[in-house]
Write a protein that holds these residues in place. Structure first.
Motif, PDB file in Angstrom:
ATOM      1  N   GLY A 130       0.775  -1.233   0.000  1.00  0.00           N
ATOM      2  CA  GLY A 130       0.000   0.000   0.000  1.00  0.00           C
ATOM      3  C   GLY A 130       0.808   1.286   0.000  1.00  0.00           C
ATOM      4  O   GLY A 130       0.281   2.336   0.385  1.00  0.00           O
ATOM      5  N   LEU A 131       2.060   1.262  -0.437  1.00  0.00           N
ATOM      6  CA  LEU A 131       2.856   2.497  -0.490  1.00  0.00           C
ATOM      7  C   LEU A 131       2.249   3.459  -1.505  1.00  0.00           C
ATOM      8  O   LEU A 131       1.900   3.064  -2.621  1.00  0.00           O
ATOM      9  N   ARG A 132       2.169   4.736  -1.121  1.00  0.00           N
ATOM     10  CA  ARG A 132       1.505   5.730  -1.960  1.00  0.00           C
ATOM     11  C   ARG A 132       2.469   6.673  -2.674  1.00  0.00           C
ATOM     12  O   ARG A 132       2.068   7.347  -3.617  1.00  0.00           O
ATOM     13  N   ASP A 133       3.695   6.765  -2.192  1.00  0.00           N
ATOM     14  CA  ASP A 133       4.635   7.743  -2.723  1.00  0.00           C
ATOM     15  C   ASP A 133       5.527   7.102  -3.777  1.00  0.00           C
ATOM     16  O   ASP A 133       6.322   6.211  -3.459  1.00  0.00           O
ATOM     17  N   PRO A 134       5.432   7.535  -5.046  1.00  0.00           N
ATOM     18  CA  PRO A 134       6.252   6.906  -6.089  1.00  0.00           C
ATOM     19  C   PRO A 134       7.749   7.119  -5.885  1.00  0.00           C
ATOM     20  O   PRO A 134       8.547   6.255  -6.260  1.00  0.00           O
ATOM     21  N   GLY A 135       8.133   8.238  -5.262  1.00  0.00           N
ATOM     22  CA  GLY A 135       9.545   8.447  -4.977  1.00  0.00           C
ATOM     23  C   GLY A 135      10.076   7.408  -4.014  1.00  0.00           C
ATOM     24  O   GLY A 135      11.195   6.897  -4.175  1.00  0.00           O
ATOM     25  N   ASN A 136       9.287   7.071  -2.995  1.00  0.00           N
ATOM     26  CA  ASN A 136       9.684   6.018  -2.057  1.00  0.00           C
ATOM     27  C   ASN A 136       9.770   4.664  -2.755  1.00  0.00           C
ATOM     28  O   ASN A 136      10.690   3.877  -2.507  1.00  0.00           O
ATOM     29  N   VAL A 137       8.802   4.375  -3.608  1.00  0.00           N
ATOM     30  CA  VAL A 137       8.809   3.099  -4.323  1.00  0.00           C
ATOM     31  C   VAL A 137      10.061   2.978  -5.191  1.00  0.00           C
ATOM     32  O   VAL A 137      10.753   1.954  -5.174  1.00  0.00           O
ATOM     33  N   GLY A 138      10.377   4.032  -5.933  1.00  0.00           N
ATOM     34  CA  GLY A 138      11.572   3.995  -6.773  1.00  0.00           C
ATOM     35  C   GLY A 138      12.845   3.874  -5.957  1.00  0.00           C
ATOM     36  O   GLY A 138      13.769   3.137  -6.321  1.00  0.00           O
ATOM     37  N   GLY A 139      12.902   4.599  -4.826  1.00  0.00           N
ATOM     38  CA  GLY A 139      14.075   4.524  -3.970  1.00  0.00           C
ATOM     39  C   GLY A 139      14.258   3.139  -3.378  1.00  0.00           C
ATOM     40  O   GLY A 139      15.388   2.651  -3.231  1.00  0.00           O
ATOM     41  N   ILE A 140      13.157   2.472  -3.026  1.00  0.00           N
ATOM     42  CA  ILE A 140      13.239   1.113  -2.489  1.00  0.00           C
ATOM     43  C   ILE A 140      13.724   0.140  -3.564  1.00  0.00           C
ATOM     44  O   ILE A 140      14.529  -0.767  -3.285  1.00  0.00           O
ATOM     45  N   ILE A 141      13.257   0.307  -4.772  1.00  0.00           N
ATOM     46  CA  ILE A 141      13.743  -0.543  -5.864  1.00  0.00           C
ATOM     47  C   ILE A 141      15.254  -0.357  -6.040  1.00  0.00           C
ATOM     48  O   ILE A 141      16.004  -1.332  -6.233  1.00  0.00           O
ATOM     49  N   ARG A 142      15.712   0.866  -5.931  1.00  0.00           N
ATOM     50  CA  ARG A 142      17.150   1.143  -6.018  1.00  0.00           C
ATOM     51  C   ARG A 142      17.912   0.449  -4.890  1.00  0.00           C
ATOM     52  O   ARG A 142      18.949  -0.186  -5.121  1.00  0.00           O
ATOM     53  N   SER A 143      17.400   0.545  -3.661  1.00  0.00           N
ATOM     54  CA  SER A 143      18.051  -0.103  -2.519  1.00  0.00           C
ATOM     55  C   SER A 143      18.028  -1.623  -2.659  1.00  0.00           C
ATOM     56  O   SER A 143      18.994  -2.305  -2.293  1.00  0.00           O
ATOM     57  N   ALA A 144      16.924  -2.154  -3.156  1.00  0.00           N
ATOM     58  CA  ALA A 144      16.824  -3.599  -3.348  1.00  0.00           C
ATOM     59  C   ALA A 144      17.902  -4.098  -4.299  1.00  0.00           C
ATOM     60  O   ALA A 144      18.552  -5.124  -4.054  1.00  0.00           O
ATOM     61  N   GLU A 145      18.116  -3.387  -5.366  1.00  0.00           N
ATOM     62  CA  GLU A 145      19.156  -3.776  -6.323  1.00  0.00           C
ATOM     63  C   GLU A 145      20.543  -3.658  -5.702  1.00  0.00           C
ATOM     64  O   GLU A 145      21.391  -4.538  -5.854  1.00  0.00           O
ATOM     65  N   ALA A 146      20.773  -2.575  -4.972  1.00  0.00           N
ATOM     66  CA  ALA A 146      22.089  -2.350  -4.366  1.00  0.00           C
ATOM     67  C   ALA A 146      22.409  -3.405  -3.317  1.00  0.00           C
ATOM     68  O   ALA A 146      23.577  -3.786  -3.141  1.00  0.00           O
ATOM     69  N   ALA A 147      21.388  -3.885  -2.581  1.00  0.00           N
ATOM     70  CA  ALA A 147      21.610  -4.841  -1.502  1.00  0.00           C
ATOM     71  C   ALA A 147      21.517  -6.294  -1.966  1.00  0.00           C
ATOM     72  O   ALA A 147      21.574  -7.208  -1.144  1.00  0.00           O
ATOM     73  N   GLY A 148      21.355  -6.508  -3.264  1.00  0.00           N
ATOM     74  CA  GLY A 148      21.335  -7.865  -3.788  1.00  0.00           C
ATOM     75  C   GLY A 148      20.014  -8.588  -3.670  1.00  0.00           C
ATOM     76  O   GLY A 148      19.972  -9.818  -3.750  1.00  0.00           O
ATOM     77  N   ALA A 149      18.918  -7.858  -3.484  1.00  0.00           N
ATOM     78  CA  ALA A 149      17.600  -8.500  -3.430  1.00  0.00           C
ATOM     79  C   ALA A 149      17.218  -8.999  -4.825  1.00  0.00           C
ATOM     80  O   ALA A 149      17.744  -8.539  -5.842  1.00  0.00           O
ATOM     81  N   SER A 150      16.282  -9.936  -4.843  1.00  0.00           N
ATOM     82  CA  SER A 150      15.900 -10.555  -6.108  1.00  0.00           C
ATOM     83  C   SER A 150      14.760  -9.854  -6.814  1.00  0.00           C
ATOM     84  O   SER A 150      14.570 -10.037  -8.010  1.00  0.00           O
ATOM     85  N   GLY A 151      13.975  -9.064  -6.073  1.00  0.00           N
ATOM     86  CA  GLY A 151      12.872  -8.392  -6.722  1.00  0.00           C
ATOM     87  C   GLY A 151      11.946  -7.712  -5.740  1.00  0.00           C
ATOM     88  O   GLY A 151      12.133  -7.783  -4.522  1.00  0.00           O
ATOM     89  N   VAL A 152      10.925  -7.057  -6.301  1.00  0.00           N
ATOM     90  CA  VAL A 152       9.970  -6.277  -5.523  1.00  0.00           C
ATOM     91  C   VAL A 152       8.558  -6.704  -5.921  1.00  0.00           C
ATOM     92  O   VAL A 152       8.237  -6.779  -7.111  1.00  0.00           O
ATOM     93  N   ILE A 153       7.743  -6.994  -4.909  1.00  0.00           N
ATOM     94  CA  ILE A 153       6.357  -7.412  -5.118  1.00  0.00           C
ATOM     95  C   ILE A 153       5.449  -6.291  -4.620  1.00  0.00           C
ATOM     96  O   ILE A 153       5.509  -5.914  -3.451  1.00  0.00           O
ATOM     97  N   ALA A 154       4.640  -5.743  -5.505  1.00  0.00           N
ATOM     98  CA  ALA A 154       3.749  -4.632  -5.159  1.00  0.00           C
ATOM     99  C   ALA A 154       2.350  -5.175  -4.906  1.00  0.00           C
ATOM    100  O   ALA A 154       1.730  -5.755  -5.800  1.00  0.00           O
ATOM    101  N   LEU A 155       1.863  -4.991  -3.685  1.00  0.00           N
ATOM    102  CA  LEU A 155       0.551  -5.504  -3.307  1.00  0.00           C
ATOM    103  C   LEU A 155      -0.531  -4.443  -3.457  1.00  0.00           C
ATOM    104  O   LEU A 155      -0.294  -3.255  -3.198  1.00  0.00           O
ATOM    105  N   GLY A 156      -1.714  -4.896  -3.820  1.00  0.00           N
ATOM    106  CA  GLY A 156      -2.922  -4.070  -3.743  1.00  0.00           C
ATOM    107  C   GLY A 156      -2.800  -2.709  -4.371  1.00  0.00           C
ATOM    108  O   GLY A 156      -2.495  -2.569  -5.558  1.00  0.00           O
ATOM    109  N   GLU A 157      -2.994  -1.679  -3.535  1.00  0.00           N
ATOM    110  CA  GLU A 157      -3.039  -0.311  -4.022  1.00  0.00           C
ATOM    111  C   GLU A 157      -1.687   0.397  -3.986  1.00  0.00           C
ATOM    112  O   GLU A 157      -1.636   1.627  -4.060  1.00  0.00           O
ATOM    113  N   THR A 158      -0.614  -0.345  -3.859  1.00  0.00           N
ATOM    114  CA  THR A 158       0.714   0.269  -3.964  1.00  0.00           C
ATOM    115  C   THR A 158       0.800   1.039  -5.280  1.00  0.00           C
ATOM    116  O   THR A 158       0.364   0.554  -6.325  1.00  0.00           O
ATOM    117  N   CYS A 159       1.377   2.226  -5.226  1.00  0.00           N
ATOM    118  CA  CYS A 159       1.428   3.061  -6.426  1.00  0.00           C
ATOM    119  C   CYS A 159       2.301   2.404  -7.501  1.00  0.00           C
ATOM    120  O   CYS A 159       3.128   1.533  -7.223  1.00  0.00           O
TER     121      CYS A 159
END
Length: 272
Positions: A130-159
């Protein structure tokens, strides 16, 4: 072999093709077309390096004369895409700001399905609830890549992670991370077959995130800064963790909190 179409020269933001690209700034158009817009030579080259296809390229003549610009044009043409040479005013209209980048591209949205994701214990996934801020979503995707995560799953009304603000904040990581959109029920049904741990972040959780166990695969559930994670979702998790706060700060930015958790999981896997 068919010859590539000639480059169109566009000087008016009212051009029909430019208006179609500009419309991708809106969620409805992105959902209808399955396409999105990315801006900047480095961003577009990152997309190509990650195997994505450039369907449309709008490029300034000065950029077109550079090595990176020629590489983008060649890639777009080789993929059967359309190349348009445009003025700075046209590019500024596309990105909605002055001093625009020298190139804007249109690409297909690379969504994946839950059942297509790899099943390995040594993986970390970020689950956005349910994250609403696209800047936060993009920043988290950036952190996920930097920390070696495999991907991002957006639930429900996440922007939408393909909103221009999210794409820009990802600094190109959106092209490297696996992305899935689904509902909570579908996610939990799929997750039960994966094993590992579903970990929620909660301000009042008893367990410090540095003291928690993270058996893999790890699914880090993070919620909107204002609304948080729904109580029933937190209750369905294997554990909830908190990040201790000092001083007068009441909370952390969700992107910062997610980065801390990602690197804690990465540190555990790296060992002493």
């Amino acid at each position: 072999m068919a010859r590539p179409a000639p480059v169109k020269r566009v000087t008016s933001p009212a051009n029909t093709a430019i208006k179609a690209v500009r419309a991708l700034a809106y969620k409805k158009q992105r959902r209808t077309t399955g396409r999105f817009m990315a801006a900047g030579e480095r961003m577009l080259q990152e997309a190509l390096d990650c195997g994505h296809r450039l369907e449309t390229l709008v490029i300034h003549p000065d950029t077109r004369d550079t090595g990176p610009g020629r590489a983008l044009e060649t890639a777009c043409r080789n993929a059967g895409g359309e190349v348009m040479e445009a003025t700075e005013a046209v590019l500024a209209k596309l990105v909605g700001r002055e001093n625009p980048p020298g190139a804007v591209g249109v690409l297909p949205q690379p969504w994946q399905q839950l059942d297509d994701l790899p099943r390995e214990a040594a993986r970390t996934w970020v689950v956005l609830d349910g994250l609403r801020d696209p800047g936060n979503v993009g920043g988290i995707i950036r952190s996920a890549e930097a920390a070696g995560a495999s991907g991002v799953i957006a639930l429900g009304e996440t922007c939408d992670p393909f909103a221009p603000e999210a794409v820009r904040a990802s600094t190109g990581a959106i092209f490297a991370q696996r992305l899935v959109r689904c509902r909570w029920r579908a996610f939990t049904r799929w997750r039960r077959g994966q094993g590992g741990s579903l970990v929620a972040t909660a301000m009042h959780a008893r367990t410090d995130y540095r003291a928690a166990a993270y058996p893999g695969p790890v699914f880090l559930l993070v919620g909107d800064e204002h609304e948080g994670i729904p109580a029933e979702h937190t209750a369905a998790c294997d554990q909830a963790v908190r990040i201790p706060l000092h001083g007068r700060a009441e909370s952390l930015n969700v992107g910062v909190a997610t980065a801390l958790l990602l690197y804690e999981v990465d540190r555990r896997r790296a060992g002493p």
